[in-house]
Scaffold this active site. Structure first.
Site, mmCIF file in Angstrom:
data_model
loop_
_atom_site.group_PDB
_atom_site.id
_atom_site.type_symbol
_atom_site.label_atom_id
_atom_site.label_comp_id
_atom_site.label_asym_id
_atom_site.label_seq_id
_atom_site.Cartn_x
_atom_site.Cartn_y
_atom_site.Cartn_z
ATOM 1 N N ASP A 143 -46.416 33.742 -44.159
ATOM 2 C CA ASP A 143 -45.638 34.691 -44.968
ATOM 3 C C ASP A 143 -44.658 33.844 -45.785
ATOM 4 O O ASP A 143 -44.502 32.642 -45.551
ATOM 5 C CB ASP A 143 -44.878 35.669 -44.060
ATOM 6 N N TYR A 187 -41.129 35.859 -52.413
ATOM 7 C CA TYR A 187 -42.288 35.849 -53.293
ATOM 8 C C TYR A 187 -42.273 37.083 -54.208
ATOM 9 O O TYR A 187 -42.854 37.081 -55.282
ATOM 10 C CB TYR A 187 -43.582 35.904 -52.472
ATOM 11 N N GLY A 188 -41.643 38.139 -53.716
ATOM 12 C CA GLY A 188 -41.712 39.444 -54.381
ATOM 13 C C GLY A 188 -41.417 39.452 -55.864
ATOM 14 O O GLY A 188 -42.130 40.088 -56.639
ATOM 15 N N ASN A 197 -47.559 41.086 -47.810
ATOM 16 C CA ASN A 197 -48.200 42.042 -48.715
ATOM 17 C C ASN A 197 -48.285 41.504 -50.132
ATOM 18 O O ASN A 197 -49.258 41.729 -50.839
ATOM 19 C CB ASN A 197 -47.413 43.351 -48.742
ATOM 20 N N THR A 198 -47.227 40.807 -50.544
ATOM 21 C CA THR A 198 -47.184 40.283 -51.904
ATOM 22 C C THR A 198 -48.364 39.321 -52.110
ATOM 23 O O THR A 198 -49.116 39.446 -53.085
ATOM 24 C CB THR A 198 -45.847 39.562 -52.153
ATOM 25 N N GLU A 208 -33.607 38.835 -44.487
ATOM 26 C CA GLU A 208 -33.529 37.381 -44.276
ATOM 27 C C GLU A 208 -32.130 36.945 -43.822
ATOM 28 O O GLU A 208 -31.982 35.951 -43.142
ATOM 29 C CB GLU A 208 -33.960 36.609 -45.535
ATOM 30 N N THR A 212 -43.988 42.950 -45.057
ATOM 31 C CA THR A 212 -43.876 42.661 -43.623
ATOM 32 C C THR A 212 -42.428 42.485 -43.151
ATOM 33 O O THR A 212 -42.171 42.442 -41.954
ATOM 34 C CB THR A 212 -44.713 41.417 -43.252
ATOM 35 N N HIS A 213 -41.504 42.398 -44.083
ATOM 36 C CA HIS A 213 -40.087 42.357 -43.679
ATOM 37 C C HIS A 213 -39.568 43.747 -43.294
ATOM 38 O O HIS A 213 -38.607 43.867 -42.542
ATOM 39 C CB HIS A 213 -39.210 41.859 -44.835
HETATM 40 N N1 DGL Z 1 -42.878 39.714 -46.525
HETATM 41 C C1 DGL Z 1 -43.542 39.604 -47.752
HETATM 42 C C2 DGL Z 1 -44.353 40.821 -48.092
HETATM 43 O O1 DGL Z 1 -44.917 41.385 -47.183
HETATM 44 C C3 DGL Z 1 -42.856 38.984 -48.924
HETATM 45 C C4 DGL Z 1 -41.464 39.268 -49.191
HETATM 46 C C5 DGL Z 1 -40.960 38.356 -50.288
HETATM 47 O O2 DGL Z 1 -41.040 37.143 -50.106
HETATM 48 O O3 DGL Z 1 -40.499 38.846 -51.308
HETATM 49 O O4 DGL Z 1 -44.480 41.213 -49.221
#
Ligand code: DGL
Length: 269
Positions: free
Chosen positions: A11, A43-44, A75-76, A153, A186-187
């Protein structure tokens, strides 16, 4: 036949630990190598191209540990990189989107589903398309929640500010009379109490962690890749991060409910 190679999970940060927890529950004998790309989280808000590049690099990192299955617990990354990753690597790779879609379509009664996620996930419209593929009559209402990941976070799971932010994001969805909401990041499962408080008892929260663990189990059984039963012990779990490990270890305890040993920083991703 059995296979003691580890499962690789990645992740952008801590979020994927929600999947790790379920994988441990469903597959207690498996070794797990987890990579949290904490130097590059979130990552979003990043572009599709960047998230694809990061995802490929993360997979290459996990392959160094001879993993037998990879779970993209983000998910991203799943929304933009899963199909490309599958085309480019032989190892079985699963993402977190289709398990969440299956569950949401199964539980909705009034056929009105909310989806929350990062900007890239929501912009990709992957959830919407996959839900509509299964059931074209379902109405999907999506919302990006860019502040949720940083709040998680830093460990602000149930503060006043978190509640206010959640209210801003979720009340417009509530007014659409959804009966199901997919936590498309997933957060977000860490924010379940706050999300429940705002949406009320009538809305079912779907997170894909449990489903993805069951999917992993099915694949390992089908491909005869389950670990031998004796394979227990602390060494079963290894955590790698791309930035300093202390914060990850401390907050990770909240995700998993136990102390995280073996958190190491790597700089070669
Ligand atoms: N936990 C990640 C997701 O499921 C990414 C969150 C992120 O890095 O913005 O999308």
């Amino acid at each position: 036949m059995s296979d003691s190679r580890p499962i690789g999970i990645f992740d952008s940060g801590m979020g994927g630990l929600t999947a790790v927890k379920e994988v441990i529950r469903a597959l207690p004998y498996e070794r797990i190598v987890y990579f949290g790309d904490t130097a590059r989280v979130p990552y979003g808000p990043k572009s599709r191209e960047t998230v694809i590049r990061f995802s490929i690099e993360n997979i290459l990192f996990l392959l160094k540990y001879k993993v037998k299955l990879i779970i993209i617990a983000c998910n991203t990354a799943s929304s933009v990189a899963l199909s490309i990753a599958r085309k480019n690597f032989k190892v079985p790779i699963i993402g977190v989107i289709s398990p969440g879609v299956d569950e949401a379509v199964r539980v909705t009664k009034n056929k009105r589903i909310g989806v929350i996620g990062t900007r890239t996930t929501i912009n990709s419209q992957t959830y919407e398309k996959m839900i509509k593929q299964q059931s074209p009559k379902i109405k999907v209402y999506s919302a990006e929640c860019p502040l949720f990941v940083p709040l998680v976070e830093v460990g602000w799971l149930n503060t006043q500010i978190t509640k206010q932010v959640a209210g801003l994001y979720l009340l417009p969805l509530k007014s659409k009379k959804i009966d199901t909401i997919v936590l498309g990041c997933t957060h977000y499962p860490l924010l379940k109490p706050v999300i429940k408080e705002i949406l009320g008892q009538g809305v079912t929260l779907v997170d894909s962690a449990r489903q993805v663990a069951m999917q992993a189990k099915e694949i390992l059984i089908r491909q005869r890749l389950l670990a031998p039963k004796k394979n227990r012990g602390e060494g079963n779990l290894r955590f790698y991060v791309s930035d300093e490990p202390d914060n990850f270890a401390e907050l990770g305890k909240r995700f998993l409910g136990f102390d995280l040993k073996n958190v190491r920083k790597v700089s070669n991703v």
